[in-house]
Design a protein around this motif. Structure first.
Motif, PDB file in Angstrom:
ATOM      1  N   LYS A  16       0.832  -1.204   0.000  1.00 52.09           N
ATOM      2  CA  LYS A  16       0.000   0.000   0.000  1.00 52.09           C
ATOM      3  C   LYS A  16       0.869   1.257   0.000  1.00 52.09           C
ATOM      4  N   ARG A  17       1.999   1.185   0.672  1.00 55.98           N
ATOM      5  CA  ARG A  17       2.913   2.329   0.757  1.00 55.98           C
ATOM      6  C   ARG A  17       3.905   2.370  -0.415  1.00 55.98           C
ATOM      7  N   GLY A  18       3.774   1.417  -1.345  1.00 56.23           N
ATOM      8  CA  GLY A  18       4.666   1.383  -2.494  1.00 56.23           C
ATOM      9  C   GLY A  18       6.041   0.832  -2.181  1.00 56.23           C
ATOM     10  N   LEU A  19       6.173   0.085  -1.102  1.00 57.10           N
ATOM     11  CA  LEU A  19       7.461  -0.487  -0.698  1.00 57.10           C
ATOM     12  C   LEU A  19       7.536  -1.943  -1.157  1.00 57.10           C
ATOM     13  N   GLN A  20       8.698  -2.354  -1.601  1.00 54.23           N
ATOM     14  CA  GLN A  20       8.873  -3.697  -2.153  1.00 54.23           C
ATOM     15  C   GLN A  20       9.658  -4.641  -1.238  1.00 54.23           C
ATOM     16  N   GLU A  21       9.895  -4.197   0.002  1.00 55.73           N
ATOM     17  CA  GLU A  21      10.674  -5.042   0.901  1.00 55.73           C
ATOM     18  C   GLU A  21      10.198  -4.886   2.335  1.00 55.73           C
ATOM     19  N   LEU A  22      10.150  -6.018   3.020  1.00 54.31           N
ATOM     20  CA  LEU A  22       9.903  -6.055   4.455  1.00 54.31           C
ATOM     21  C   LEU A  22      11.196  -6.483   5.136  1.00 54.31           C
ATOM     22  N   ARG A  23      11.409  -5.975   6.337  1.00 51.33           N
ATOM     23  CA  ARG A  23      12.548  -6.398   7.146  1.00 51.33           C
ATOM     24  C   ARG A  23      12.070  -6.674   8.560  1.00 51.33           C
ATOM     25  N   LEU A  24      12.818  -7.496   9.258  1.00 45.65           N
ATOM     26  CA  LEU A  24      12.562  -7.751  10.675  1.00 45.65           C
ATOM     27  C   LEU A  24      13.815  -8.321  11.288  1.00 45.65           C
ATOM     28  N   TYR A  25      13.797  -8.445  12.592  1.00 46.23           N
ATOM     29  CA  TYR A  25      14.916  -9.058  13.303  1.00 46.23           C
ATOM     30  C   TYR A  25      14.363  -9.808  14.503  1.00 46.23           C
ATOM     31  N   THR A  26      15.154 -10.729  14.987  1.00 46.43           N
ATOM     32  CA  THR A  26      14.812 -11.495  16.174  1.00 46.43           C
ATOM     33  C   THR A  26      16.114 -11.790  16.914  1.00 46.43           C
ATOM     34  N   HIS A  27      16.001 -12.212  18.135  1.00 49.15           N
ATOM     35  CA  HIS A  27      17.198 -12.556  18.911  1.00 49.15           C
ATOM     36  C   HIS A  27      17.747 -13.883  18.401  1.00 49.15           C
ATOM     37  N   GLU A  28      19.076 -14.016  18.422  1.00 47.90           N
ATOM     38  CA  GLU A  28      19.688 -15.247  17.908  1.00 47.90           C
ATOM     39  C   GLU A  28      19.276 -16.489  18.699  1.00 47.90           C
TER      40      GLU A  28
ATOM     41  N   GLU B 270      17.806 -14.597   5.694  1.00 44.39           N
ATOM     42  CA  GLU B 270      18.686 -13.972   6.681  1.00 44.39           C
ATOM     43  C   GLU B 270      19.686 -13.086   5.957  1.00 44.39           C
ATOM     44  N   THR B 271      19.885 -11.870   6.494  1.00 41.48           N
ATOM     45  CA  THR B 271      20.814 -10.933   5.859  1.00 41.48           C
ATOM     46  C   THR B 271      22.052 -10.642   6.695  1.00 41.48           C
ATOM     47  N   GLU B 272      21.909 -10.690   8.004  1.00 41.22           N
ATOM     48  CA  GLU B 272      23.083 -10.432   8.849  1.00 41.22           C
ATOM     49  C   GLU B 272      22.781 -10.774  10.301  1.00 41.22           C
ATOM     50  N   ARG B 273      23.862 -10.829  11.071  1.00 42.54           N
ATOM     51  CA  ARG B 273      23.782 -11.008  12.525  1.00 42.54           C
ATOM     52  C   ARG B 273      24.674  -9.941  13.136  1.00 42.54           C
ATOM     53  N   ARG B 274      24.165  -9.297  14.187  1.00 38.75           N
ATOM     54  CA  ARG B 274      24.993  -8.295  14.858  1.00 38.75           C
ATOM     55  C   ARG B 274      24.429  -7.993  16.242  1.00 38.75           C
ATOM     56  N   GLU B 275      25.303  -7.431  17.064  1.00 38.24           N
ATOM     57  CA  GLU B 275      24.922  -6.957  18.391  1.00 38.24           C
ATOM     58  C   GLU B 275      24.300  -5.579  18.229  1.00 38.24           C
TER      59      GLU B 275
ATOM     60  N   SER C  38      21.881  -9.887  20.767  1.00 38.95           N
ATOM     61  CA  SER C  38      22.449 -10.541  19.583  1.00 38.95           C
ATOM     62  C   SER C  38      21.302 -10.804  18.618  1.00 38.95           C
ATOM     63  N   ARG C  39      21.265 -10.029  17.544  1.00 39.16           N
ATOM     64  CA  ARG C  39      20.113 -10.063  16.643  1.00 39.16           C
ATOM     65  C   ARG C  39      20.439 -10.705  15.301  1.00 39.16           C
ATOM     66  N   VAL C  40      19.400 -11.338  14.744  1.00 38.67           N
ATOM     67  CA  VAL C  40      19.451 -11.931  13.419  1.00 38.67           C
ATOM     68  C   VAL C  40      18.469 -11.141  12.573  1.00 38.67           C
ATOM     69  N   TYR C  41      18.953 -10.618  11.450  1.00 38.68           N
ATOM     70  CA  TYR C  41      18.138  -9.758  10.580  1.00 38.68           C
ATOM     71  C   TYR C  41      17.672 -10.524   9.347  1.00 38.68           C
TER      72      TYR C  41
END
Length: 157
Positions: A110-122, A138-143, A148-151
Motif C-alpha cells: 500500500k505504501r509502495g514499498l517492495q521489501e519487508l525487514r525484521l529481526y529477532t534474537h539469535e 537472513e541478511t546479517e547477525r549483529r549486536e 544478539s540479533r538476526v536480521y
C-alpha cells in the motif's frame, strides 16, 4: 470463547484504550524467553503508548473482541520494518501470526514499498525457522542495543 469466534478476526490500527491489552499480550508472548536470554527481550521494554500515538501499531482482534496479536511497523528507507510481531500464547497455532505477516506485506505494498525487514534474537531459534519457512532470508547477525540479533528481509516483488 469458542474456536469459531476466535477464528473470525480483523487487523486494525491500535487505539489508546488497547494499551493495557497490548502490554499484557507482549509480556505473555515474550515471558518464556526471559530465562533463555537472561534478561527481558527488547519488545517487553518498548513504549507502546508512543507506538500507538505514532500510528505504528496494529492489533489482531478476534470476533469475540480479544486482542490476540500485534504488529509494530516502522517505515524505513525503501522498506517496512516489522519492529515487533507477537501472538498471545492462548491464541497461537491458529494462523494469526501468518495473518499478521500478510497484513505487514499488504501495508508495505500500500505504501509502495517492495521489501519487508525484521529481526529477532539469535536465541529465538523457533522464530528464525518460522521466518525462513515463510520466504524470509537472513541478511546479517549483529549486536545491537545489548542483544544478539538476526536480521531478515523479504522481497515483495
Amino acid at each position: 470463547m469458542s474456536d469459531e469466534i476466535a477464528l473470525q478476526f480483523c487487523v486494525r490500527p491500535a487505539k489508546p484504550e488497547d494499551l493495557d491489552a497490548i502490554e499484557t499480550l507482549v509480556n505473555a508472548a515474550y515471558a518464556p524467553y526471559v530465562v533463555r536470554l537472561g534478561k527481558a527481550p527488547g519488545p517487553m521494554l518498548e513504549d507502546y503508548a508512543g507506538h500507538i500515538a505514532a500510528g505504528q501499531t496494529r492489533v489482531l482482534e478476534t470476533g469475540g473482541g480479544a486482542i490476540a496479536g500485534l504488529l509494530v511497523l516502522l517505515v524505513g528507507e525503501g522498506h517496512l520494518l516489522i519492529d515487533n510481531i507477537a501472538v498471545d500464547p492462548g491464541f497461537q497455532g491458529r494462523g494469526f501470526g501468518r495473518a499478521l505477516l500478510k497484513s505487514a506485506e499488504d501495508e508495505a505494498r500500500k505504501r509502495g514499498l517492495q521489501e519487508l525487514r525484521l529481526y529477532t534474537h539469535e536465541l529465538m531459534t523457533e522464530n528464525q525457522s518460522l521466518y525462513k519457512r515463510h520466504g524470509w532470508e537472513e541478511t546479517e547477525r549483529r549486536e545491537e542495543a545489548g542483544y544478539s540479533r538476526v536480521y531478515f528481509r523479504k522481497s515483495l516483488s
